[in-house]
Design a protein around this motif. Structure first.
Motif, PDB file in Angstrom:
ATOM      1  N   ARG A 167       6.534 -54.455  27.591  1.00 34.56           N
ATOM      2  CA  ARG A 167       5.743 -53.195  27.592  1.00 34.56           C
ATOM      3  C   ARG A 167       6.431 -52.240  29.151  1.00 34.56           C
ATOM      4  NH1 ARG A 167      -0.742 -54.658  26.652  1.00 34.56           N
ATOM      5  NH2 ARG A 167       0.976 -55.415  25.448  1.00 34.56           N
ATOM      6  N   GLU A 168       6.501 -51.272  28.605  1.00 34.19           N
ATOM      7  CA  GLU A 168       6.759 -50.520  29.730  1.00 34.19           C
ATOM      8  C   GLU A 168       6.067 -49.158  30.270  1.00 34.19           C
ATOM      9  OE1 GLU A 168      10.303 -48.391  28.918  1.00 34.19           O
ATOM     10  OE2 GLU A 168      10.200 -47.423  27.538  1.00 34.19           O
ATOM     11  N   LEU A 169       6.054 -49.194  31.443  1.00 33.91           N
ATOM     12  CA  LEU A 169       4.689 -47.754  32.005  1.00 33.91           C
ATOM     13  C   LEU A 169       5.500 -46.421  31.303  1.00 33.91           C
ATOM     14  CD1 LEU A 169       2.689 -46.565  33.467  1.00 33.91           C
ATOM     15  CD2 LEU A 169       4.102 -46.362  35.305  1.00 33.91           C
ATOM     16  N   VAL A 170       4.896 -45.958  30.645  1.00 33.01           N
ATOM     17  CA  VAL A 170       4.877 -44.217  30.905  1.00 33.01           C
ATOM     18  C   VAL A 170       4.261 -43.364  31.312  1.00 33.01           C
ATOM     19  CG1 VAL A 170       4.522 -42.854  28.232  1.00 33.01           C
ATOM     20  CG2 VAL A 170       5.148 -45.341  28.023  1.00 33.01           C
ATOM     21  N   ALA A 171       2.834 -43.728  31.619  1.00 33.73           N
ATOM     22  CA  ALA A 171       2.567 -42.468  32.618  1.00 33.73           C
ATOM     23  C   ALA A 171       1.300 -43.471  33.352  1.00 33.73           C
ATOM     24  CB  ALA A 171       2.611 -41.272  31.947  1.00 33.73           C
ATOM     25  N   ARG A 172       0.908 -43.183  35.159  1.00 33.35           N
ATOM     26  CA  ARG A 172       0.019 -43.107  35.384  1.00 33.35           C
ATOM     27  C   ARG A 172      -1.040 -42.360  36.220  1.00 33.35           C
ATOM     28  NH1 ARG A 172      -0.302 -46.294  39.857  1.00 33.35           N
ATOM     29  NH2 ARG A 172      -1.780 -48.515  39.749  1.00 33.35           N
ATOM     30  N   ILE A 173      -2.015 -42.685  36.406  1.00 33.62           N
ATOM     31  CA  ILE A 173      -2.301 -41.888  37.261  1.00 33.62           C
ATOM     32  C   ILE A 173      -3.511 -42.430  37.470  1.00 33.62           C
ATOM     33  CG2 ILE A 173      -4.374 -41.140  35.275  1.00 33.62           C
ATOM     34  CD1 ILE A 173      -4.585 -38.518  35.888  1.00 33.62           C
ATOM     35  N   THR A 174      -4.337 -42.263  39.221  1.00 35.93           N
ATOM     36  CA  THR A 174      -4.817 -42.438  39.675  1.00 35.93           C
ATOM     37  C   THR A 174      -6.188 -42.113  39.898  1.00 35.93           C
ATOM     38  OG1 THR A 174      -3.905 -41.597  41.963  1.00 35.93           O
ATOM     39  CG2 THR A 174      -2.633 -43.680  41.265  1.00 35.93           C
ATOM     40  N   SER A 175      -6.808 -42.870  40.582  1.00 38.80           N
ATOM     41  CA  SER A 175      -8.504 -42.248  40.891  1.00 38.80           C
ATOM     42  C   SER A 175      -8.429 -40.939  42.073  1.00 38.80           C
ATOM     43  CB  SER A 175      -9.167 -43.468  41.393  1.00 38.80           C
ATOM     44  OG  SER A 175      -8.919 -43.712  42.607  1.00 38.80           O
TER      45      SER A 175
ATOM     46  N   SER B 221      11.916 -41.269  31.162  1.00 37.86           N
ATOM     47  CA  SER B 221      12.595 -40.829  30.421  1.00 37.86           C
ATOM     48  C   SER B 221      11.816 -39.900  29.022  1.00 37.86           C
ATOM     49  CB  SER B 221      12.853 -42.580  29.110  1.00 37.86           C
ATOM     50  OG  SER B 221      10.960 -42.585  28.986  1.00 37.86           O
ATOM     51  N   VAL B 222      10.566 -39.711  30.516  1.00 35.38           N
ATOM     52  CA  VAL B 222       9.025 -38.679  29.262  1.00 35.38           C
ATOM     53  C   VAL B 222       8.684 -37.801  30.211  1.00 35.38           C
ATOM     54  CG1 VAL B 222       8.561 -40.542  28.589  1.00 35.38           C
ATOM     55  CG2 VAL B 222       7.164 -40.019  30.425  1.00 35.38           C
ATOM     56  N   LYS B 223       9.519 -37.778  31.431  1.00 36.87           N
ATOM     57  CA  LYS B 223       8.716 -36.789  32.366  1.00 36.87           C
ATOM     58  C   LYS B 223       9.769 -35.296  31.961  1.00 36.87           C
ATOM     59  CE  LYS B 223      10.125 -38.876  36.890  1.00 36.87           C
ATOM     60  NZ  LYS B 223      10.846 -39.530  37.937  1.00 36.87           N
TER      61      LYS B 223
ATOM     62  N   SER C 107       7.972 -32.686  22.123  1.00 40.10           N
ATOM     63  CA  SER C 107       9.322 -32.892  22.496  1.00 40.10           C
ATOM     64  C   SER C 107       9.590 -33.919  21.692  1.00 40.10           C
ATOM     65  CB  SER C 107       9.924 -32.208  23.701  1.00 40.10           C
ATOM     66  OG  SER C 107      10.038 -31.467  23.276  1.00 40.10           O
ATOM     67  N   LEU C 108       8.803 -34.781  21.025  1.00 33.33           N
ATOM     68  CA  LEU C 108       8.920 -36.281  20.606  1.00 33.33           C
ATOM     69  C   LEU C 108       9.956 -36.715  19.977  1.00 33.33           C
ATOM     70  CD1 LEU C 108       5.121 -36.921  19.605  1.00 33.33           C
ATOM     71  CD2 LEU C 108       6.566 -38.811  21.784  1.00 33.33           C
ATOM     72  N   LYS C 109      11.014 -37.951  20.707  1.00 32.00           N
ATOM     73  CA  LYS C 109      12.092 -38.513  19.976  1.00 32.00           C
ATOM     74  C   LYS C 109      12.021 -39.817  19.631  1.00 32.00           C
ATOM     75  CE  LYS C 109      14.657 -36.597  24.016  1.00 32.00           C
ATOM     76  NZ  LYS C 109      15.375 -37.162  25.344  1.00 32.00           N
TER      77      LYS C 109
END
Length: 120
Positions: free
Chosen positions: A45-53, A62-64, A84-86
């Motif tokens: 499992r890999e991180l795609v995106a994260r937002i902190t408090s 790869s998704v930036k 722009s999904l691949k």
């Protein structure tokens, strides 16, 4: 208890868009970060995106520029807008929170996952 319910996955053509949603129920917990991960068969499992408090965000290289994570605190929901999904974005996407509860320490909590398939 913590409950994360994802929605919004599906089949989309290359170049298309999807928006994933994750409704978070975490009464009594302090949420330090929310994020989206993905996993394909045979891979970690890999991180795609994260937002902190505090509102800081980070993305997998790869998704930036294509994906955007956001949150609506009033709705207790975190979103992942995917443009722009691949075909290589095809995976099961999981919602994640890092949360703390007094006496429980800090833990990761996961949703059940939602399938995203990018194919012509």
């Amino acid at each position: 208890q913590v409950q994360l319910v994802e929605s919004g996955g599906g089949l989309v053509q290359p170049g298309g868009s999807l928006r994933l949603s994750c409704i978070i129920s975490a009464s009594g917990f302090s949420i330090h970060a929310m994020g989206w991960y993905r996993q394909t068969p045979g891979k970690q499992r890999e991180l795609v995106a994260r937002i902190t408090s505090g509102g800081s965000t980070n993305y997998a290289d790869s998704v930036k520029g294509r994906f955007t994570i956001s949150r609506d605190s009033a709705k207790n929901t975190v979103y992942l807008q995917m443009n722009s999904l691949k075909p290589e974005d095809t995976a099961i996407y999981y919602c994640n929170i890092v949360a703390v509860r007094l006496g429980w320490g800090q833990n990761d909590y996961w949703g059940q996952g939602t399938q995203v398939t990018v194919s012509a």
